[in-house]
Write a protein that holds these residues in place. Sequence first.
Motif, PDB file in Angstrom:
ATOM      1  N   VAL A  27     -50.727  22.143  -2.073  1.00  0.00           N
ATOM      2  CA  VAL A  27     -51.475  22.021  -0.817  1.00  0.00           C
ATOM      3  C   VAL A  27     -52.415  20.819  -0.867  1.00  0.00           C
ATOM      4  CG1 VAL A  27     -53.164  23.127   0.694  1.00  0.00           C
ATOM      5  CG2 VAL A  27     -51.313  24.477  -0.290  1.00  0.00           C
ATOM      6  N   ALA A  28     -53.158  20.702  -1.971  1.00  0.00           N
ATOM      7  CA  ALA A  28     -54.171  19.658  -2.069  1.00  0.00           C
ATOM      8  C   ALA A  28     -53.603  18.313  -2.502  1.00  0.00           C
ATOM      9  CB  ALA A  28     -55.265  20.078  -3.048  1.00  0.00           C
ATOM     10  N   GLY A  29     -52.436  18.302  -3.125  1.00  0.00           N
ATOM     11  CA  GLY A  29     -51.921  17.067  -3.681  1.00  0.00           C
ATOM     12  C   GLY A  29     -50.703  16.495  -2.996  1.00  0.00           C
ATOM     13  N   ALA A  30     -50.473  16.921  -1.750  1.00  0.00           N
ATOM     14  CA  ALA A  30     -49.277  16.456  -1.039  1.00  0.00           C
ATOM     15  C   ALA A  30     -49.529  15.185  -0.236  1.00  0.00           C
ATOM     16  CB  ALA A  30     -48.770  17.562  -0.103  1.00  0.00           C
ATOM     17  N   ILE A  31     -50.655  14.514  -0.492  1.00  0.00           N
ATOM     18  CA  ILE A  31     -51.015  13.351   0.328  1.00  0.00           C
ATOM     19  C   ILE A  31     -49.955  12.260   0.223  1.00  0.00           C
ATOM     20  CG2 ILE A  31     -52.738  11.540   0.644  1.00  0.00           C
ATOM     21  CD1 ILE A  31     -54.835  13.451  -0.387  1.00  0.00           C
ATOM     22  N   VAL A  32     -49.538  11.950  -1.008  1.00  0.00           N
ATOM     23  CA  VAL A  32     -48.595  10.840  -1.204  1.00  0.00           C
ATOM     24  C   VAL A  32     -47.247  11.167  -0.579  1.00  0.00           C
ATOM     25  CG1 VAL A  32     -47.392   9.460  -2.930  1.00  0.00           C
ATOM     26  CG2 VAL A  32     -49.779  10.090  -3.293  1.00  0.00           C
ATOM     27  N   VAL A  33     -46.734  12.382  -0.819  1.00  0.00           N
ATOM     28  CA  VAL A  33     -45.421  12.746  -0.284  1.00  0.00           C
ATOM     29  C   VAL A  33     -45.447  12.791   1.238  1.00  0.00           C
ATOM     30  CG1 VAL A  33     -43.734  14.630  -0.149  1.00  0.00           C
ATOM     31  CG2 VAL A  33     -44.672  13.950  -2.353  1.00  0.00           C
ATOM     32  N   ASP A  68     -30.356  25.425 -24.111  1.00  0.00           N
ATOM     33  CA  ASP A  68     -31.805  25.279 -24.285  1.00  0.00           C
ATOM     34  C   ASP A  68     -32.194  23.807 -24.268  1.00  0.00           C
ATOM     35  OD1 ASP A  68     -34.465  25.770 -24.842  1.00  0.00           O
ATOM     36  OD2 ASP A  68     -34.144  26.021 -26.983  1.00  0.00           O
ATOM     37  N   TYR A  69     -31.445  22.987 -24.981  1.00  0.00           N
ATOM     38  CA  TYR A  69     -31.741  21.558 -25.003  1.00  0.00           C
ATOM     39  C   TYR A  69     -31.568  20.930 -23.616  1.00  0.00           C
ATOM     40  CZ  TYR A  69     -31.578  22.061 -30.074  1.00  0.00           C
ATOM     41  OH  TYR A  69     -31.817  22.444 -31.362  1.00  0.00           O
ATOM     42  N   ALA A  70     -30.584  21.402 -22.860  1.00  0.00           N
ATOM     43  CA  ALA A  70     -30.360  20.869 -21.522  1.00  0.00           C
ATOM     44  C   ALA A  70     -31.530  21.197 -20.600  1.00  0.00           C
ATOM     45  CB  ALA A  70     -29.063  21.431 -20.946  1.00  0.00           C
ATOM     46  N   VAL A  71     -32.035  22.430 -20.675  1.00  0.00           N
ATOM     47  CA  VAL A  71     -33.178  22.822 -19.844  1.00  0.00           C
ATOM     48  C   VAL A  71     -34.415  22.028 -20.223  1.00  0.00           C
ATOM     49  CG1 VAL A  71     -34.729  24.714 -19.251  1.00  0.00           C
ATOM     50  CG2 VAL A  71     -32.275  25.120 -19.379  1.00  0.00           C
ATOM     51  N   MET A  72     -34.659  21.865 -21.524  1.00  0.00           N
ATOM     52  CA  MET A  72     -35.811  21.088 -21.962  1.00  0.00           C
ATOM     53  C   MET A  72     -35.673  19.614 -21.563  1.00  0.00           C
ATOM     54  SD  MET A  72     -38.034  23.126 -23.222  1.00  0.00           S
ATOM     55  CE  MET A  72     -37.478  24.122 -21.813  1.00  0.00           C
ATOM     56  N   GLY A  73     -34.438  19.113 -21.562  1.00  0.00           N
ATOM     57  CA  GLY A  73     -34.220  17.748 -21.102  1.00  0.00           C
ATOM     58  C   GLY A  73     -34.523  17.607 -19.624  1.00  0.00           C
ATOM     59  N   PHE A  74     -34.088  18.592 -18.820  1.00  0.00           N
ATOM     60  CA  PHE A  74     -34.429  18.591 -17.399  1.00  0.00           C
ATOM     61  C   PHE A  74     -35.939  18.635 -17.203  1.00  0.00           C
ATOM     62  CE2 PHE A  74     -35.894  21.571 -14.110  1.00  0.00           C
ATOM     63  CZ  PHE A  74     -35.612  20.823 -12.966  1.00  0.00           C
ATOM     64  N   SER A  75     -36.619  19.437 -18.008  1.00  0.00           N
ATOM     65  CA  SER A  75     -38.068  19.547 -17.893  1.00  0.00           C
ATOM     66  C   SER A  75     -38.757  18.220 -18.189  1.00  0.00           C
ATOM     67  CB  SER A  75     -38.575  20.636 -18.841  1.00  0.00           C
ATOM     68  OG  SER A  75     -39.972  20.752 -18.772  1.00  0.00           O
ATOM     69  N   GLN A  76     -38.306  17.544 -19.236  1.00  0.00           N
ATOM     70  CA  GLN A  76     -38.891  16.244 -19.576  1.00  0.00           C
ATOM     71  C   GLN A  76     -38.660  15.235 -18.463  1.00  0.00           C
ATOM     72  OE1 GLN A  76     -41.092  16.337 -21.880  1.00  0.00           O
ATOM     73  NE2 GLN A  76     -40.211  15.423 -23.713  1.00  0.00           N
ATOM     74  N   LEU A  77     -37.452  15.247 -17.909  1.00  0.00           N
ATOM     75  CA  LEU A  77     -37.125  14.309 -16.836  1.00  0.00           C
ATOM     76  C   LEU A  77     -37.942  14.604 -15.592  1.00  0.00           C
ATOM     77  CD1 LEU A  77     -35.215  11.978 -16.058  1.00  0.00           C
ATOM     78  CD2 LEU A  77     -33.611  13.697 -15.206  1.00  0.00           C
ATOM     79  N   GLY A  78     -38.076  15.893 -15.259  1.00  0.00           N
ATOM     80  CA  GLY A  78     -38.845  16.260 -14.074  1.00  0.00           C
ATOM     81  C   GLY A  78     -40.302  15.871 -14.179  1.00  0.00           C
ATOM     82  N   LEU A  79     -40.869  15.956 -15.381  1.00  0.00           N
ATOM     83  CA  LEU A  79     -42.256  15.570 -15.567  1.00  0.00           C
ATOM     84  C   LEU A  79     -42.440  14.056 -15.536  1.00  0.00           C
ATOM     85  CD1 LEU A  79     -43.286  18.058 -18.407  1.00  0.00           C
ATOM     86  CD2 LEU A  79     -44.068  18.085 -16.037  1.00  0.00           C
ATOM     87  N   ALA A  80     -41.400  13.324 -15.916  1.00  0.00           N
ATOM     88  CA  ALA A  80     -41.513  11.866 -16.005  1.00  0.00           C
ATOM     89  C   ALA A  80     -41.350  11.178 -14.652  1.00  0.00           C
ATOM     90  CB  ALA A  80     -40.469  11.329 -16.986  1.00  0.00           C
ATOM     91  N   ILE A  81     -40.668  11.823 -13.718  1.00  0.00           N
ATOM     92  CA  ILE A  81     -40.372  11.189 -12.433  1.00  0.00           C
ATOM     93  C   ILE A  81     -41.519  11.449 -11.453  1.00  0.00           C
ATOM     94  CG2 ILE A  81     -38.822  11.167 -10.447  1.00  0.00           C
ATOM     95  CD1 ILE A  81     -36.544  11.896 -12.275  1.00  0.00           C
ATOM     96  N   PRO A  82     -42.177  10.422 -10.917  1.00  0.00           N
ATOM     97  CA  PRO A  82     -43.216  10.637  -9.898  1.00  0.00           C
ATOM     98  C   PRO A  82     -42.602  11.238  -8.631  1.00  0.00           C
ATOM     99  CG  PRO A  82     -43.310   8.408 -10.808  1.00  0.00           C
ATOM    100  CD  PRO A  82     -42.014   9.001 -11.262  1.00  0.00           C
ATOM    101  N   ASN A  83     -43.323  12.149  -7.989  1.00  0.00           N
ATOM    102  CA  ASN A  83     -42.744  12.810  -6.821  1.00  0.00           C
ATOM    103  C   ASN A  83     -42.534  11.849  -5.659  1.00  0.00           C
ATOM    104  OD1 ASN A  83     -45.415  12.497  -5.993  1.00  0.00           O
ATOM    105  ND2 ASN A  83     -45.908  14.659  -6.215  1.00  0.00           N
ATOM    106  N   PHE A  84     -43.379  10.825  -5.521  1.00  0.00           N
ATOM    107  CA  PHE A  84     -43.176   9.886  -4.413  1.00  0.00           C
ATOM    108  C   PHE A  84     -41.912   9.057  -4.639  1.00  0.00           C
ATOM    109  CE2 PHE A  84     -45.598   7.343  -7.411  1.00  0.00           C
ATOM    110  CZ  PHE A  84     -45.009   6.096  -7.325  1.00  0.00           C
TER     111      PHE A  84
END
Length: 316
Positions: free
Chosen positions: A251-257, A129-145
Motif C-alpha cells: 500500500v505504502a510502497g506502490a508509488i513507483v509502480v 528446492d534449489y529451483a525455488v531458492m533460485g526463483f527467490s534470489q531472482l525475484g529479490l534481485a529484480i526491481p519491481n519497476f
Amino acid sequence: MTAYLVRRLLAFLLTLLLAALVIFVVLEVLPGDPAQMMLGTEARPDTLAALRAQMGLDRPAPERFLRWLGGLATGDMGTSLTYDVPVQELIGDRLAITLPLAVMALLTAVAVALPLGMLAAARQGRPADYAVMGFSQLGLAIPNFWFGIVLTLVFSVTLGWFASGGFPGWSAGVGAALKALLLPSLALALAEAAILARVVRSSILENWREDYVRTARAKGLSSAAVLRRHVLRNAAIPIVTILGLQFAFLVAGAIVVENVFYLPGLGRLLFQAVSQRDLIVVKDVVLLLTALVIAVNFLVDVLYALIDPRPKAGAA
C-alpha cells in the motif's frame, strides 16, 4: 486476552499520535516557510500572507496541530490547494485503486509462494528446492519497476493483450478494472512472493524438526496429515508477520509502480502532491500511509493472540 488487546490498542493510538506529531513538525514547524516553499521565492508578500492565512500558518503551532487532529477526527482533511477539492475526496478516489492493487498483489504472492515454499521444504536439498531458492534470489534481485516495464513491453507492446497504462475506472466494469490492475499487481508481487517463499520454507523446516512432529509420526500419522494438522499452524506465526508487513509495503510502497503504469492511485497522488508542493495533501497522505502501516501491525499482533496462545497467557 482482553488486557493484551487493550495494551496493543493503546500502543497503536500512541504510535499514531507520535507519527502525526513528527509529520506536522517536519512539514510545518522546522525552519522554513511552508507558504514560501509552495509559492516559490518570487512570490509577492501579499500573496504569501494570503496563503499563510488560508493554511492557518498565522496561528500558533500547537493550535494548528490540534485543529489538524480535530479535523482528521471529524473527517475534515482540508482542501487541496492544487485541485481545490476536499482532500478526503481525493484520497477516497485514489484508495479505490491502490487498495485493490495491493490486495491483488498480495493474493498473487501468496498463491505463488505457499506452494513453492512447501515444495522446497518437502524436497530439501533436491533440485526442486534449489529451483525455488533460485526463483527467490531472482525475484529479490529484480526491481519491481523494471519488471513492470518488461511486462508492459511483452504483454502490451508486443502481444497487445493489455493496455500499456491507465485505469478505465470501476464504472467501466469490474473485469476491465481488474484487467488494468493485473500487470501492476504482478510487478508488485514478484519480490513479495520471493520473500514469502523463503519464509514458508524456513518456517516449515524449523517446525518439522520439533519433538511434537516426531511424536505425531510415531502415532502413525502420515507426513501430509502432520503437515496439515500441526506444522502449518505453528509455521503460520512468522508467515503472518511477513504477510502483514508485505501488505503495508504494497500500500505504502506502490508509488513507483503506479507511476510506471500511470495508475491514479494513492502513491501517484503523493508523488504529484510533492511535485506541486501541495503540502496539505502531502501531510494527510503521509499520515494515512503511516496509519495503514501501524494498523496492519496491530492486526498482526491480534492474529498472534489467536494463533499462538502464549501472548494470551502473558496478558492474563
